[in-house]
Motif scaffolding. Structure first.
Motif, PDB file in Angstrom:
ATOM      1  N   PHE A   1      40.311  52.572  38.291  1.00 19.56           N
ATOM      2  CA  PHE A   1      40.729  52.230  36.932  1.00 19.56           C
ATOM      3  C   PHE A   1      39.496  51.952  36.084  1.00 19.56           C
ATOM      4  O   PHE A   1      38.609  51.205  36.488  1.00 19.56           O
ATOM      5  N   ARG A   2      39.437  52.545  34.903  1.00 18.47           N
ATOM      6  CA  ARG A   2      38.312  52.377  34.005  1.00 18.47           C
ATOM      7  C   ARG A   2      38.561  51.130  33.147  1.00 18.47           C
ATOM      8  O   ARG A   2      39.517  51.085  32.364  1.00 18.47           O
ATOM      9  N   LEU A   3      37.670  50.133  33.272  1.00 17.41           N
ATOM     10  CA  LEU A   3      37.849  48.851  32.600  1.00 17.41           C
ATOM     11  C   LEU A   3      36.841  48.664  31.473  1.00 17.41           C
ATOM     12  O   LEU A   3      35.703  49.139  31.554  1.00 17.41           O
ATOM     13  N   ALA A   4      37.276  47.915  30.466  1.00 17.27           N
ATOM     14  CA  ALA A   4      36.388  47.488  29.377  1.00 17.27           C
ATOM     15  C   ALA A   4      36.362  45.973  29.345  1.00 17.27           C
ATOM     16  O   ALA A   4      37.389  45.312  29.545  1.00 17.27           O
ATOM     17  N   ALA A   5      35.177  45.398  29.130  1.00 14.93           N
ATOM     18  CA  ALA A   5      35.046  43.938  29.047  1.00 14.93           C
ATOM     19  C   ALA A   5      33.884  43.615  28.130  1.00 14.93           C
ATOM     20  O   ALA A   5      33.056  44.476  27.803  1.00 14.93           O
ATOM     21  N   SER A   6      33.824  42.335  27.697  1.00 13.51           N
ATOM     22  CA  SER A   6      32.783  41.955  26.750  1.00 13.51           C
ATOM     23  C   SER A   6      31.457  41.627  27.428  1.00 13.51           C
ATOM     24  O   SER A   6      30.419  41.685  26.804  1.00 13.51           O
ATOM     25  N   SER A   7      31.474  41.244  28.706  1.00 13.17           N
ATOM     26  CA  SER A   7      30.239  40.963  29.441  1.00 13.17           C
ATOM     27  C   SER A   7      30.592  40.803  30.905  1.00 13.17           C
ATOM     28  O   SER A   7      31.749  40.579  31.262  1.00 13.17           O
ATOM     29  N   PRO A   8      29.590  40.886  31.806  1.00 12.70           N
ATOM     30  CA  PRO A   8      29.876  40.677  33.229  1.00 12.70           C
ATOM     31  C   PRO A   8      30.448  39.295  33.522  1.00 12.70           C
ATOM     32  O   PRO A   8      31.111  39.096  34.533  1.00 12.70           O
ATOM     33  N   ALA A   9      30.186  38.308  32.647  1.00 15.27           N
ATOM     34  CA  ALA A   9      30.684  36.955  32.873  1.00 15.27           C
ATOM     35  C   ALA A   9      32.006  36.691  32.150  1.00 15.27           C
ATOM     36  O   ALA A   9      32.475  35.558  32.100  1.00 15.27           O
ATOM     37  N   CYS A  10      32.597  37.750  31.599  1.00 12.09           N
ATOM     38  CA  CYS A  10      33.825  37.608  30.822  1.00 12.09           C
ATOM     39  C   CYS A  10      34.965  37.072  31.694  1.00 12.09           C
ATOM     40  O   CYS A  10      35.251  37.613  32.762  1.00 12.09           O
ATOM     41  N   GLY A  11      35.600  35.988  31.231  1.00 13.49           N
ATOM     42  CA  GLY A  11      36.699  35.412  31.994  1.00 13.49           C
ATOM     43  C   GLY A  11      37.860  36.363  32.144  1.00 13.49           C
ATOM     44  O   GLY A  11      38.523  36.413  33.190  1.00 13.49           O
ATOM     45  N   ILE A  12      38.141  37.158  31.094  1.00 10.29           N
ATOM     46  CA  ILE A  12      39.220  38.133  31.169  1.00 10.29           C
ATOM     47  C   ILE A  12      38.906  39.199  32.209  1.00 10.29           C
ATOM     48  O   ILE A  12      39.768  39.611  32.988  1.00 10.29           O
ATOM     49  N   LEU A  13      37.634  39.654  32.239  1.00 15.08           N
ATOM     50  CA  LEU A  13      37.241  40.641  33.248  1.00 15.08           C
ATOM     51  C   LEU A  13      37.404  40.066  34.642  1.00 15.08           C
ATOM     52  O   LEU A  13      37.892  40.743  35.558  1.00 15.08           O
TER      53      LEU A  13
ATOM     54  N   ALA B   1      42.685  40.412  40.172  1.00 15.01           N
ATOM     55  CA  ALA B   1      44.030  40.943  40.370  1.00 15.01           C
ATOM     56  C   ALA B   1      43.979  42.338  40.990  1.00 15.01           C
ATOM     57  O   ALA B   1      44.776  42.663  41.887  1.00 15.01           O
ATOM     58  N   LEU B   2      43.051  43.178  40.537  1.00 12.52           N
ATOM     59  CA  LEU B   2      42.925  44.530  41.106  1.00 12.52           C
ATOM     60  C   LEU B   2      42.466  44.475  42.559  1.00 12.52           C
ATOM     61  O   LEU B   2      42.976  45.227  43.417  1.00 12.52           O
ATOM     62  N   ASP B   3      41.495  43.616  42.847  1.00 13.49           N
ATOM     63  CA  ASP B   3      41.018  43.498  44.227  1.00 13.49           C
ATOM     64  C   ASP B   3      42.130  43.007  45.157  1.00 13.49           C
ATOM     65  O   ASP B   3      42.272  43.493  46.286  1.00 13.49           O
ATOM     66  N   ALA B   4      42.919  42.037  44.670  1.00 20.24           N
ATOM     67  CA  ALA B   4      44.012  41.520  45.505  1.00 20.24           C
ATOM     68  C   ALA B   4      45.057  42.582  45.781  1.00 20.24           C
ATOM     69  O   ALA B   4      45.700  42.571  46.838  1.00 20.24           O
ATOM     70  N   ALA B   5      45.228  43.518  44.828  1.00 21.64           N
ATOM     71  CA  ALA B   5      46.190  44.596  45.005  1.00 21.64           C
ATOM     72  C   ALA B   5      45.563  45.827  45.657  1.00 21.64           C
ATOM     73  O   ALA B   5      46.235  46.855  45.818  1.00 21.64           O
ATOM     74  N   ALA B   6      44.291  45.732  46.052  1.00 24.61           N
ATOM     75  CA  ALA B   6      43.553  46.834  46.696  1.00 24.61           C
ATOM     76  C   ALA B   6      43.516  48.075  45.801  1.00 24.61           C
ATOM     77  O   ALA B   6      43.635  49.209  46.281  1.00 24.61           O
ATOM     78  N   LEU B   7      43.329  47.865  44.502  1.00 25.06           N
ATOM     79  CA  LEU B   7      43.225  48.976  43.562  1.00 25.06           C
ATOM     80  C   LEU B   7      41.768  49.124  43.121  1.00 25.06           C
ATOM     81  O   LEU B   7      41.149  48.155  42.681  1.00 25.06           O
ATOM     82  N   PRO B   8      41.187  50.316  43.237  1.00 24.44           N
ATOM     83  CA  PRO B   8      39.784  50.500  42.865  1.00 24.44           C
ATOM     84  C   PRO B   8      39.607  50.445  41.346  1.00 24.44           C
ATOM     85  O   PRO B   8      40.503  50.780  40.583  1.00 24.44           O
TER      86      PRO B   8
ATOM     87  N   PHE C   1      51.255  52.226  35.175  1.00 23.43           N
ATOM     88  CA  PHE C   1      50.228  52.548  36.165  1.00 23.43           C
ATOM     89  C   PHE C   1      50.339  51.704  37.436  1.00 23.43           C
ATOM     90  O   PHE C   1      49.447  51.759  38.284  1.00 23.43           O
ATOM     91  N   GLY C   2      51.395  50.931  37.562  1.00 23.99           N
ATOM     92  CA  GLY C   2      51.561  50.106  38.757  1.00 23.99           C
ATOM     93  C   GLY C   2      50.488  49.043  38.895  1.00 23.99           C
ATOM     94  O   GLY C   2      50.057  48.727  40.010  1.00 23.99           O
ATOM     95  N   LEU C   3      50.078  48.469  37.782  1.00 25.25           N
ATOM     96  CA  LEU C   3      49.033  47.440  37.795  1.00 25.25           C
ATOM     97  C   LEU C   3      49.625  46.072  38.129  1.00 25.25           C
ATOM     98  O   LEU C   3      50.803  45.810  37.853  1.00 25.25           O
ATOM     99  N   PRO C   4      48.824  45.200  38.720  1.00 23.79           N
ATOM    100  CA  PRO C   4      49.360  43.900  39.137  1.00 23.79           C
ATOM    101  C   PRO C   4      49.681  42.989  37.948  1.00 23.79           C
ATOM    102  O   PRO C   4      49.009  43.030  36.914  1.00 23.79           O
ATOM    103  N   ALA C   5      50.723  42.175  38.114  1.00 22.52           N
ATOM    104  CA  ALA C   5      51.051  41.172  37.107  1.00 22.52           C
ATOM    105  C   ALA C   5      49.922  40.154  37.026  1.00 22.52           C
ATOM    106  O   ALA C   5      49.241  39.874  38.023  1.00 22.52           O
ATOM    107  N   LEU C   6      49.717  39.599  35.847  1.00 19.97           N
ATOM    108  CA  LEU C   6      48.609  38.669  35.609  1.00 19.97           C
ATOM    109  C   LEU C   6      49.133  37.256  35.379  1.00 19.97           C
ATOM    110  O   LEU C   6      50.171  37.070  34.738  1.00 19.97           O
TER     111      LEU C   6
END
Length: 303
Positions: free
Chosen positions: A178-190, A196-203, A245-250
């Motif tokens: 999944f191609r992600l956008a974030a404001s910085s590597p330390a972004c809380g949203i990222l 959530a993606l790692d827990a669902a084993a989604l790359p 896209f079958g993404l995990p609930a947040l």
């Protein structure tokens, strides 16, 4: 001619805005018993029941709904009269994290102005980390952020809910990261998204890192990537793609108000700010919102 008790009118308006005797008592710094007595006194003065109260529900009566707007006008006029006794204009600086968004901002400004016309209100929209750094250096009085951005105690303004958003024609092929956008590597949203993606084993892979949440919103609106947004402030032209896209609930978060102000006049302004936010805040179930640039706005209230 009936003379209304200002404290009783303020009690009525607070109950009406919060739909709760308990929360109204907390906001006014008193007890449920005390606000019940004041409400009954006001109802006797006007000759009508203003609040309908059951074990499960607190709501305005028909007469209470008619009285609410004039009651607010009375309180605003009272506050202007009291504020007029002092010619000193004060500055009230408020920071709102961009990923919290500011759909409530017009309501907040209107209520602060009505509460104290002698305030010059300065509003800054910026990333949470930059706001907190400015707040900790004493350069801003009050900030509104997500609890996840800072673990110190504050005033809870309400819950917020998140979703995965992309443009309607965003293409993701099964098995690809999944191609992600974030404001910085330390972004809380990222961090929330990747956990959530790692827990669902989604790359996943970082496709876009921008300077600020507004840049991320632009990247998602341009179709470069997907990202996580509050459903209240999702970028224009995007849709929630969690199920698609079958993404995990947040997990939800809480919107918090932090302030260093402690004098009585400032505490009253903060209560007005919190009550206005809670009244306006309605976490939606669908996408919506707008993007812009980080900005600082100085408004001479009452001018």
């Amino acid at each position: 001619m009936t003379t209304l008790d200002i404290d009783a009118v303020k009690t009525f308006v607070t109950i009406a805005e919060l739909s709760s005797f308990t929360r109204a008592a907390e906001a006014l710094g008193t007890t449920q018993g005390a606000i019940s007595v004041k409400l009954k006194r006001l109802e006797r003065q006007v000759g009508h029941r203003l609040i309908e109260r059951t074990p499960r529900l607190v709501r305005l009566s028909a007469q209470g709904a008619e009285f609410l707007a004039p009651a607010r006008e009375l309180l605003a006029a009272h506050d202007r009269a009291v504020a007029g006794l002092s010619s000193a204009r004060r500055r009230f600086s408020l920071g709102i994290a961009t990923h919290v968004g500011a759909p409530e901002l017009p309501t907040l400004l209107a209520r602060l102005n009505a509460h104290d016309p002698m305030l010059t209100i300065e509003v800054r929209l910026d990333d949470a980390r930059d706001l907190l750094d400015t707040f900790d250096r004493g350069m801003i009085d009050t900030v509104i952020i997500f609890r996840d951005d800072d673990r110190r105690d504050g005033v809870v303004l309400g819950p917020d809910h998140f979703g995965w958003f992309a443009t309607p024609d965003f293409l993701h092929r099964p098995g690809e990261p999944f191609r992600l956008a974030a404001s910085s590597p330390a972004c809380g949203i990222l961090n929330t998204a990747t956990r959530a993606l790692d827990a669902a084993a989604l790359p996943w892979t970082e496709t876009f890192l921008g300077c600020g949440a507004f840049a991320v919103a632009d990247a998602v609106s341009a179709g470069l990537a997907i990202s996580v947004f509050s459903r209240r402030v999702a970028p224009p032209g995007t849709i929630e793609v969690t199920e698609k896209f079958g993404l995990p609930a947040l997990p939800p978060s809480e919107i918090m108000l932090l302030s260093t102000l402690s004098d009585a006049r400032s505490r009253a302004a903060l209560k007005t700010l919190a009550n206005a936010f809670r009244e306006h805040h309605r976490p939606p179930t669908s996408a919506g919102g707008a993007a812009g640039n980080t900005r600082t706005i100085a408004v001479a209230a009452g001018s």
